[in-house]
Design an enzyme around this catalytic site. Structure first.
Site, PDB file in Angstrom:
ATOM      1  CD  GLU A  74      -3.167  -0.901   2.070  1.00 52.22           C
ATOM      2  OE1 GLU A  74      -2.953  -0.264   3.116  1.00 52.22           O
ATOM      3  OE2 GLU A  74      -4.260  -1.416   1.806  1.00 52.22           O
ATOM      4  CB  CYS A 128       8.726  12.183   2.209  1.00 53.38           C
ATOM      5  SG  CYS A 128      10.202  12.661   3.135  1.00 53.38           S
ATOM      6  CB  CYS A 165      11.519  14.925  -0.857  1.00 53.77           C
ATOM      7  SG  CYS A 165      11.178  13.188  -0.466  1.00 53.77           S
ATOM      8  CD  GLU A 176      -4.174  -6.100   2.510  1.00 47.88           C
ATOM      9  OE1 GLU A 176      -4.879  -5.460   3.317  1.00 47.88           O
ATOM     10  OE2 GLU A 176      -2.960  -5.878   2.361  1.00 47.88           O
ATOM     11  CG  HIS A 183      -8.101  -6.456  10.461  1.00 45.09           C
ATOM     12  ND1 HIS A 183      -8.432  -7.473   9.601  1.00 45.09           N
ATOM     13  CD2 HIS A 183      -8.169  -5.315   9.741  1.00 45.09           C
ATOM     14  CE1 HIS A 183      -8.681  -6.950   8.394  1.00 45.09           C
ATOM     15  NE2 HIS A 183      -8.525  -5.643   8.459  1.00 45.09           N
TER      16      HIS A 183
END
Ligand code: GLA
Ligand code: ZN
Length: 668
Positions: free
Chosen positions: A148, A153, A158, A304, A355
């Site tokens: 995922e 950032c 960056c 998922e 979960h």
């Protein structure tokens, strides 16, 4: 390229979190539930690389050996979705700097700086080592890179990389100043090093808005590209050793941060994680599936879903009996070739202990959830020979574009409620309710494959798009456009000369002004038929320039001005919906457009049921019929009395909530 045997059925499996006795138990119980696959090594970087110069694959070897021995199809993750603690301690640059400018310490996951040279080096190295070791194992059927991808950032690495990205894109500072309209507020820059990242310390306004959309949109593009470069680096490291196994990463539906159309070009197969909330409309989930299928216009993997419950939503309701099964069939109907769960055994500690999982904390198969998983597993075994690889076809294309998503939501004015996905969904919903198949398509799709193109809130019209849409309509296509369209180009600067800019000729209207209505304010659209419906959010004040009016405003100083129009253009037609209409009113307009385009439902009849068709390689049509509504519903006449592939018997005449049948037909 390797393919799966039948429908892959399994999910995230973390035996490393459990003692060995449990592994044997798992194998027995998975077998019982007809699970044929496991996704492993999603978060084990610290275990397999315990120190900078040390790798230890012994536990992973044991897992891979066990699953291979037992003949499971392995989805092998690269583990780079969570950093090892030693790396964060030794190289603080691998952690991100957030929107507020705070540099993070160790903790959480999905938090590596995509432009950290240390992260880049070690993530690709790990992927390569895994491929060298396991790539030739025939049981390894898919690579799952990281997990995922998301977030952003704002660190110095960056910033440096962003400047390089911008130099490549714009060439000169002058071009950049022009693109970002930097004359505004005297923000003109003279040196690339003066570029400051658009977070809370720069141009950001709150977390969602910006003073300069040009830089903020470019930052989103850059951030998406940076993470994609991470994916590509791992992918290429794998390909050195393994040319046969498909490579994916799990996406997240309409997730805002990454331009998934661009990502999909680098992926062998799309996979995604489906976590609807208790109140998510089924049409919304269907749209997400269609979008994920649309990324490559090909079947995808459902990487998922939870068998029962989430933990991270505010209210984590149980899936009702039959709900997980119905949800799974909806997924398959819309183009999935796999059904995978997060996760196979519920974890003992940390934030996901609540979960749901195939094996719950009680540890036995004597649970409702396990029984439902097993029932589905038995059914999928039977479908394995016919479903995979079958395709979805559609006459309607709904445009989805991440640049537009970013641009629209950054705009300051006319209304804070102008968010992207809900508007796409409103238009999608019309087709869903009528079982008219839809493809979710990018702005550069081949429009000629469709009879009807719907482009909700197409605020950003980039170079070439208007011409492509004109060519589509000229040849006889039907196009639906809406309010807030054609306003800006790729850098968020306005197309001067009147809205909807480059779409003005096509729509045959000039939008002079855009009124914004607060949630408690409404206007009316009075249709030609005499009916009227509520409208709000934005009301565009239009002048006809060749188009005909289909409805006019009922109130306010613009009473009587056109609110909805239809224009003939070449052999085709363009509908322009100038305001946000309530459902019944919008439906009337879309009825006209759909009839004009001669788009058809998958089958006639079947009101209240979701019906989706996939066409097999042999040319057979598989009709998935699902009831997600409260009322019992009757099967359409053309499918009634036929054999249900799930039971092998004649399908029931009616379906109750969450009941499903699959009917095979040559043609209907
Ligand atoms: C995501 C992640 C998984 C897990 C689930 C829980 O989809 O990829 O690792 O955390 O959420 O719903
Ligand atoms: Zn960074």
């Amino acid at each position: 390229m390797k393919t799966f045997n039948g429908i892959l059925y399994g999910g995230d499996y973390n035996p490393n979190q459990w003692p060995r006795e449990i592994w044997d138990e798992d194998m027995r119980m998975f077998r019982d539930a007809r699970i044929n696959s496991a996704t492993i090594n999603v978060f084990s970087w610290a275990k397999i690389q315990p120190a900078e110069d040390q790798y230890n694959f012994s536990e992973l070897d044991d897992m891979v050996d066990m699953l291979s021995r037992e003949n499971y199809e392995i989805v092998l993750a690269t583990s780079t979705g969570a950093l090892p603690a030693w790396m964060a301690a030794k190289y603080p640059e691998v952690e991100r700097t957030d929107y507020e400018g705070r540099h993070h310490k160790f903790g959480h996951r999905h938090n590596a700086c995509p432009n950290s040279p240390v992260f880049q080096k070690y993530s690709a190295a790990l992927a390569g080592k895994l491929a060298e070791r396991y790539g030739s194992n025939p049981h390894v059927k898919c690579w799952h890179i990281s997990n995922e991808y998301g977030g952003e950032c704002y660190c110095e690495n960056c910033a440096r990389a962003f400047r390089v990205w911008l130099q490549k894109k714009y060439g000169t500072i002058e071009e950049l100043n022009k693109a970002w309209n930097m004359e505004f507020w005297g923000h003109t820059i003279y040196d690339w090093d003066e570029i400051v990242l658009p977070n809370a310390l720069g141009e950001g306004i709150g977390t969602e808005k910006t003073a300069f959309a040009g830089i903020s949109i470019d930052y989103r593009r850059f951030n998406s590209d940076s993470m994609l470069a991470n994916f590509v680096a791992e992918r290429d490291a794998i390909r050195v050793y393994d040319k046969e196994t498909p490579i994916t990463t799990n996406l997240m539906g309409t997730y805002k941060g990454l331009d998934y159309f661009k990502w999909a070009r680098e992926m062998d197969i799309v996979s995604w994680d489906n976590y609807p909330r208790y109140d998510t409309p089924w049409s919304h989930t269907a749209m997400c599936h269609d979008l994920m299928r649309g990324l490559k216009d090909a079947p995808f993997m459902l990487m998922e879903q939870t068998p029962s419950q989430q933990n991270w939503q505010p209210y984590n309701s149980l899936k009702r009996p039959g709900q997980m099964r119905a949800q799974s069939y909806q997924t398959l109907a819309h183009g999935a070739d796999t059904i995978q769960f997060f996760q196979l055994r519920r974890s003992v500690g940390a934030c996901e202990k609540f979960h749901g999982a195939v094996i719950e904390h009680v540890g036995t198969e004597n649970t409702r959830v396990f029984r439902e998983v097993k029932q589905l597993g038995e059914e999928l075994e039977k479908l394995g020979g016919i479903l995979p690889g079958s395709v979805n076809q559609a006459q309607v294309g709904v445009i989805f574009d991440w640049d537009n998503y970013w641009a629209l939501e950054y705009t300051s004015g006319p209304s804070v409620d102008l968010t992207y996905v809900p508007h796409i969904h409103e238009y999608y919903r019309y087709f869903y309710d009528r079982n008219i198949a839809v493809n979710m398509i990018p702005v550069d799709a081949d429009f000629s494959k469709y009879k009807l193109i719907v482009a909700p809130v197409l605020y950003m019209v980039k170079d070439g798009m208007a011409q492509a849409l004109e060519a589509f309509v000229e040849k006889g296509g039907t196009l639906v456009l809406t309010y807030m369209s054609g306003i800006v180009g790729q850098s968020d600067n306005v197309h001067l000369g009147g809205y909807p800019g480059p779409l003005r000729r096509l729509a045959g209207v000039w939008v002079e002004e855009i009124d914004a209505l607060a949630p408690e304010q409404f206007n009316q659209v009075v249709m030609d038929s005499g009916e009227s419906c509520k409208c709000g959010l934005v009301c565009e004040l239009m002048h006809l320039e060749g188009a005909e009016s289909l409805g006019t405003y009922g109130d306010d100083f613009y009473k009587g001005m056109p609110a909805v129009t239809r224009n003939s253009f070449g052999k085709g037609h363009v509908y322009y919906v100038g305001t946000h209409m309530e459902e019944a009113g919008l439906d009337r307009i879309l009825d006209k457009a759909a009839a004009e385009a001669e788009v058809e439902s998958v089958v006639s009849g079947g009101e209240g049921l979701e019906i989706v068709c996939r066409k097999t390689k042999e040319g057979k049509k598989l009709y998935f019929v699902m009831n997600f509504g409260e009322q019992e519903r009757t099967l359409p006449a053309c499918l009634a009395g036929r054999k249900d592939l799930l039971t092998g018997e004649k399908a029931a005449d009616t379906l109750k909530k969450y009941e499903v049948c699959i009917i095979e037909a040559e043609e209907s």
